[in-house]
Enzyme design. Structure first.
Site, PDB file in Angstrom:
ATOM      1  N   THR A 181       3.573   2.773   6.050  1.00  0.00           N
ATOM      2  CA  THR A 181       2.156   2.422   5.927  1.00  0.00           C
ATOM      3  C   THR A 181       1.341   3.419   6.757  1.00  0.00           C
ATOM      4  OG1 THR A 181       0.484   0.898   6.800  1.00  0.00           O
ATOM      5  CG2 THR A 181       2.696   0.538   7.561  1.00  0.00           C
TER       6      THR A 181
ATOM      7  N   ARG B 194      -8.112  -1.860   8.563  1.00  0.00           N
ATOM      8  CA  ARG B 194      -8.886  -3.110   8.637  1.00  0.00           C
ATOM      9  C   ARG B 194      -8.624  -3.848   9.934  1.00  0.00           C
ATOM     10  NH1 ARG B 194      -7.128  -4.740   3.284  1.00  0.00           N
ATOM     11  NH2 ARG B 194      -8.077  -3.121   2.037  1.00  0.00           N
TER      12      ARG B 194
ATOM     13  N   ASP C 264       4.405  -4.965   6.300  1.00  0.00           N
ATOM     14  CA  ASP C 264       4.745  -6.323   6.732  1.00  0.00           C
ATOM     15  C   ASP C 264       4.882  -7.315   5.578  1.00  0.00           C
ATOM     16  OD1 ASP C 264       5.035  -5.991   9.409  1.00  0.00           O
ATOM     17  OD2 ASP C 264       3.021  -6.674   9.964  1.00  0.00           O
TER      18      ASP C 264
ATOM     19  N   GLY D 189       0.833  -1.208   0.000  1.00  0.00           N
ATOM     20  CA  GLY D 189       0.000   0.000   0.000  1.00  0.00           C
ATOM     21  C   GLY D 189       0.864   1.254   0.000  1.00  0.00           C
TER      22      GLY D 189
ATOM     23  N   ASP E  88      -1.269   2.939   8.293  1.00  0.00           N
ATOM     24  CA  ASP E  88      -1.945   2.303   9.436  1.00  0.00           C
ATOM     25  C   ASP E  88      -1.120   2.279  10.724  1.00  0.00           C
ATOM     26  OD1 ASP E  88      -4.254   1.613   8.006  1.00  0.00           O
ATOM     27  OD2 ASP E  88      -3.256  -0.142   7.165  1.00  0.00           O
TER      28      ASP E  88
ATOM     29  N   ASP F  33       0.859   0.030  11.620  1.00  0.00           N
ATOM     30  CA  ASP F  33       0.691  -1.312  12.199  1.00  0.00           C
ATOM     31  C   ASP F  33       1.941  -2.187  12.075  1.00  0.00           C
ATOM     32  OD1 ASP F  33       0.551  -1.572   9.486  1.00  0.00           O
ATOM     33  OD2 ASP F  33      -1.207  -2.876   9.464  1.00  0.00           O
TER      34      ASP F  33
ATOM     35  N   ARG G  81       0.920  -4.981  -5.924  1.00  0.00           N
ATOM     36  CA  ARG G  81       0.841  -6.229  -5.159  1.00  0.00           C
ATOM     37  C   ARG G  81       1.171  -7.310  -6.182  1.00  0.00           C
ATOM     38  NH1 ARG G  81      -2.879  -3.233  -1.607  1.00  0.00           N
ATOM     39  NH2 ARG G  81      -1.650  -3.191   0.299  1.00  0.00           N
TER      40      ARG G  81
HETATM   41  P1  ADP Z   1       2.336  -4.412   2.617  1.00  0.00           P
HETATM   42  O1  ADP Z   1       3.787  -4.464   2.330  1.00  0.00           O
HETATM   43  O2  ADP Z   1       1.812  -3.012   2.592  1.00  0.00           O
HETATM   44  O3  ADP Z   1       1.974  -5.186   3.868  1.00  0.00           O
HETATM   45  P2  ADP Z   1       1.277  -6.598   0.953  1.00  0.00           P
HETATM   46  O4  ADP Z   1       0.909  -7.464   2.098  1.00  0.00           O
HETATM   47  O5  ADP Z   1       0.327  -6.495  -0.191  1.00  0.00           O
HETATM   48  O6  ADP Z   1       1.576  -5.089   1.390  1.00  0.00           O
HETATM   49  O7  ADP Z   1       2.680  -7.115   0.392  1.00  0.00           O
HETATM   50  C1  ADP Z   1       3.305  -6.506  -0.709  1.00  0.00           C
HETATM   51  C2  ADP Z   1       3.955  -7.540  -1.583  1.00  0.00           C
HETATM   52  O8  ADP Z   1       4.961  -8.237  -0.839  1.00  0.00           O
HETATM   53  C3  ADP Z   1       3.046  -8.645  -2.101  1.00  0.00           C
HETATM   54  O9  ADP Z   1       2.326  -8.259  -3.248  1.00  0.00           O
HETATM   55  C4  ADP Z   1       4.026  -9.759  -2.417  1.00  0.00           C
HETATM   56  O10 ADP Z   1       4.634  -9.547  -3.680  1.00  0.00           O
HETATM   57  C5  ADP Z   1       5.073  -9.583  -1.331  1.00  0.00           C
HETATM   58  N1  ADP Z   1       4.808 -10.536  -0.233  1.00  0.00           N
HETATM   59  C6  ADP Z   1       3.815 -10.491   0.689  1.00  0.00           C
HETATM   60  N2  ADP Z   1       3.859 -11.557   1.525  1.00  0.00           N
HETATM   61  C7  ADP Z   1       4.922 -12.303   1.111  1.00  0.00           C
HETATM   62  C8  ADP Z   1       5.510 -13.531   1.558  1.00  0.00           C
HETATM   63  N3  ADP Z   1       5.018 -14.232   2.599  1.00  0.00           N
HETATM   64  N4  ADP Z   1       6.595 -14.003   0.873  1.00  0.00           N
HETATM   65  C9  ADP Z   1       7.100 -13.317  -0.167  1.00  0.00           C
HETATM   66  N5  ADP Z   1       6.599 -12.152  -0.628  1.00  0.00           N
HETATM   67  C10 ADP Z   1       5.524 -11.649  -0.012  1.00  0.00           C
END
Ligand code: ADP
Length: 320
Positions: A125, A171, A103, A11, A127, A129, A72
């Site tokens: 982020t 969320r 995360d 995000g 949030d 969080d 994503r």
């Molecule tokens: P944020 O970083 O804001 O928490 P996301 O959870 O959408 O956002 O994660 C961003 C990107 O990081 C995902 O689209 C994916 O490419 C990668 N990612 C998320 N979780 C994993 C994971 N367990 N292992 C490897 N890459 C991951």
């Protein structure tokens, strides 16, 4: 370390650009070649990257969103996708990566570190969080945006003796809702972390305030709790106070970063490059008690951060 890559992922958050700028400028100041990678891990897989220099980041510090783009990327979560990302780095001589995101992005950074590419995460982020850090890049800007919007909503609620039920982003995390709620003097605040009987909680706070002479009410509800339209209807039915719902939506994510976010992003971006220069990977930069620190990513991902019950109680005690 001679070459570093930087990307923004997950995000978007105001201040990501300031972090990218700090990474690029720190690299330039230390004679490290730096590549700006577009669209997060998706761009790393497809090889969308270009070499950055002092001037290529000269007009982004104050801009919201992320100039590098974010995505994503499901493919990255497969071994095949990850190997493609590593191959892009190998081809371009990238020996370390700064990942600006949340995360999920740090899980990706950790997976890359495990496969031999040292990565440092920078928490960004709205949030707030990320458990290991007191503050994340974008949170302060978003808080101020929410406060400004709810102040405006309050102007009209006051003019009509109305109750407005406001939905704030988050969320799973209620930091934005609670802190913005305190800043606007909300009558009641509901966040996912603290379980209350939502209807009873809101009605009792409204009635209590009404008895003390209050005629307009702002109720702050985190997105994860939801149901603001139904709550507004319920409040009107139960109390006879004209009630409206207002979902703030995506406007909360945008805008020029505040001073606090720009400074935090600059410090964190700088610190991330310094860690890579010392050969440290699988780390996440954080701020604890006003000091920039860093943690192992695994350790950071296992930390928990929650809302302090006493702080939550205080918010309600000082609202009438
Ligand atoms: P944020 O970083 O804001 O928490 P996301 O959870 O959408 O956002 O994660 C961003 C990107 O990081 C995902 O689209 C994916 O490419 C990668 N990612 C998320 N979780 C994993 C994971 N367990 N292992 C490897 N890459 C991951």
């Amino acid at each position: 370390m001679k070459t570093i890559g930087v990307l923004t992922s997950g995000g978007d958050a105001p201040g990501m650009n300031a972090a990218v700028r700090a990474v690029v400028r720190t690299c330039c100041a230390n004679n490290i070649k730096v590549f700006a990678i577009k669209r997060g891990y998706a761009g790393l897989i497809s090889g969308q990257l270009e070499q950055a220099d002092v001037n290529s980041v000269s007009d982004i510090l104050y801009k919201g969103g992320t100039a590098l783009g974010s995505a994503r990327c499901k493919e990255f979560q497969s071994e095949d996708g990850m190997q493609k990302a590593i191959e892009t780095c190998r081809k371009n001589g990238i020996e370390g990566l700064v990942v600006i995101g949340g995360d999920g992005s740090f899980r990706g950074a950790s997976a890359l570190s495990e496969r031999g590419l040292p990565c440092v995460g920078v928490p960004a982020t709205i949030d707030n969080d990320i458990a290991c850090s007191d503050y994340t890049i974008g949170y302060d800007t978003c808080l101020n945006t929410v406060m400004d919007m709810v102040d405006k909503i309050s102007d009209t609620a006051k003019s009509h003796d109305r109750c407005t039920v406001v939905e704030v982003m988050g969320r799973d995390a209620g930091f934005l809702t609670l802190n913005a709620g305190i800043a606007v003097g909300a009558t009641a605040i509901v966040v996912p972390e603290i379980k209350v009987h939502v209807k009873e909680h809101i009605i009792s706070h409204i009635e209590n305030s009404r008895e003390k002479g209050k005629k307009h009410f702002i109720i702050m509800i985190a997105e994860g709790v939801g149901g603001v339209e139904a709550l507004a209807e319920y409040i009107e039915e139960k109390t006879g106070i004209e009630s409206r719902a207002s979902i703030l939506g995506h406007v909360q994510r945008g805008g020029s970063p505040t001073v606090r976010d720009r400074v935090l992003a600059s410090e964190m971006g700088y610190s991330a490059v310094k860690l890579l220069m010392q050969g440290m990977g699988n780390r996440v930069v954080a701020i604890k008690k006003d000091e920039i620190v860093n943690y192992d990513i695994y350790e950071a991902l296992n930390m928990k951060k929650t809302i302090d019950q006493a702080f939550y109680n205080m918010a309600h005690e000082i609202s009438i």
